[in-house]
Design an enzyme around this catalytic site. Sequence first.
Site, mmCIF file in Angstrom:
data_model
loop_
_atom_site.group_PDB
_atom_site.id
_atom_site.type_symbol
_atom_site.label_atom_id
_atom_site.label_comp_id
_atom_site.label_asym_id
_atom_site.label_seq_id
_atom_site.Cartn_x
_atom_site.Cartn_y
_atom_site.Cartn_z
ATOM 1 N N SER A 120 70.809 67.000 97.979
ATOM 2 C CA SER A 120 70.461 66.519 99.309
ATOM 3 C C SER A 120 71.624 66.790 100.258
ATOM 4 C CB SER A 120 70.146 65.030 99.270
ATOM 5 O OG SER A 120 71.359 64.295 99.308
ATOM 6 N N LYS A 121 71.395 66.430 101.519
ATOM 7 C CA LYS A 121 72.373 66.752 102.555
ATOM 8 C C LYS A 121 73.752 66.168 102.312
ATOM 9 C CE LYS A 121 68.973 67.605 106.026
ATOM 10 N NZ LYS A 121 68.227 67.267 107.189
ATOM 11 N N ARG A 122 73.807 65.090 101.566
ATOM 12 C CA ARG A 122 75.097 64.442 101.373
ATOM 13 C C ARG A 122 75.845 64.946 100.134
ATOM 14 N NH1 ARG A 122 72.318 60.748 104.177
ATOM 15 N NH2 ARG A 122 70.912 60.743 102.440
#
Length: 440
Positions: free
Chosen positions: A209-211
């Site tokens: 995911s983006k993180r």
Amino acid sequence: MPIRVRFAPSPTGDLHVGGARTALFNWLMARKTGGKFVLRVEDTDGARNTAEAAAGILKGMRWLGLDWDEGPEVGGDCGPYFQSQRKDIYDAYFKKLEDAGRVYAEENGAMRFKFSRTAITVHDLVCGDVTFAPTEEPDMTIRRPDGSYIFHFVNVVDDIEMRISHVIRGEDHLSNTWKHIDLFNAFGATPPTYAHIPLILNPDGTKMSKRDEGSAIEHSYMNAGFLPAAVFNYLCLLGWTPKAAGEKLSRQELVMLFDAEEIHSSNAKFDMKKALWFNAQYLRELNAEELLRLAKPFLTAKGLQWSDDAMAAAAVHSVREKVSLLTELPEWVHYFFREDFPFEADVVAKLKAKPENGGLLKAAADLLGQSTEWTEPSVHDAVEAAAKSFSVKPGAMMPLLRFALSGQSRGPGVTTIAHLIGKEKTLARIQRALGAALGE
Ligand code: GLU
């Protein structure tokens, strides 16, 4: 039919690895076939889309060298390339569905598309034939009460209007592809050929995911000292194994080898260690000028300055095999650019432990001072002679000199450092080391 592919990002945030790889596979397909690569910004969600995010996506693509033939900043016959500017086109297409009797209004004014409710098969280049049974879902809202259109509708209209022949996109869209095909059929248009590419997973098997580490192109790669060519190469291997010897392949080789049907149907696993390995390989192949050009922003960000580009280029080039990222370069070369570099504490302690070190360094300074020539061999000879006069091996002298010239215990060859900084600085640095660290 000419090959036309597109990358259609929704600008909700940074360009991340998954999106970049989707763009990359589309780009490879276009370049391999002599087709066109279109960039279309899917910014119909006013609440979540920002111009800043769109600009960031373009910047990341340019950094990776993914140039587009049509789209923002370059134009083309099928523009505008921002969905937010295409309302007239959507209205016209909506009318077509209305005329065909395929839409009806809800009480709140939203408009729904009547599904065909037939079995729909996606002939996917990656996933094979995927058949969806006649749906039991309620008909799909395609226009909101405020007149704006939803994603599935505008996505299909634009693929028709932009004459897209192949849609290569993330597997997360596969489950909705029957809706898209239903719309294509309702418009009397031939659906494109689909290739849904696998997800990218973290090393622990969870969905990236983006993180997650390594997910954002700008933050994790551009700003972290990766080379575009290395990231380009690494991203290609997330879900594709080119039929060739080895994995390190140039942009041209990857274009030549690309075949969408070879994309894996199983998920890809992200591996930061491998990405770093690729970067290190690409770094050490750069010539001195190219390396300096790429390293410059990272050096100046640390306050390092120079007037002699040839010297600076040789300096960074001398440590190219010691680093995997451009961001590591300043700590390896800072002393080439300044006289007030610090001395590493543990090296100071080691030198102080041996009383003869001061004498050795002085002898080196004397002999170097007498050198009329200043080449790597002449520096080497002078150091060797100084060592001999103390009956020690040159190998014992080198760490001392390295410390004096750089303040640290690791780095490129000592003669390389002396040669590059020149005679005057070499002698001055030895004096400084004698005074500051050895207390003489
Ligand atoms: N805007 C969609 C996304 O970012 C594009 C989907 C597609 O490629 O069709 O996921």
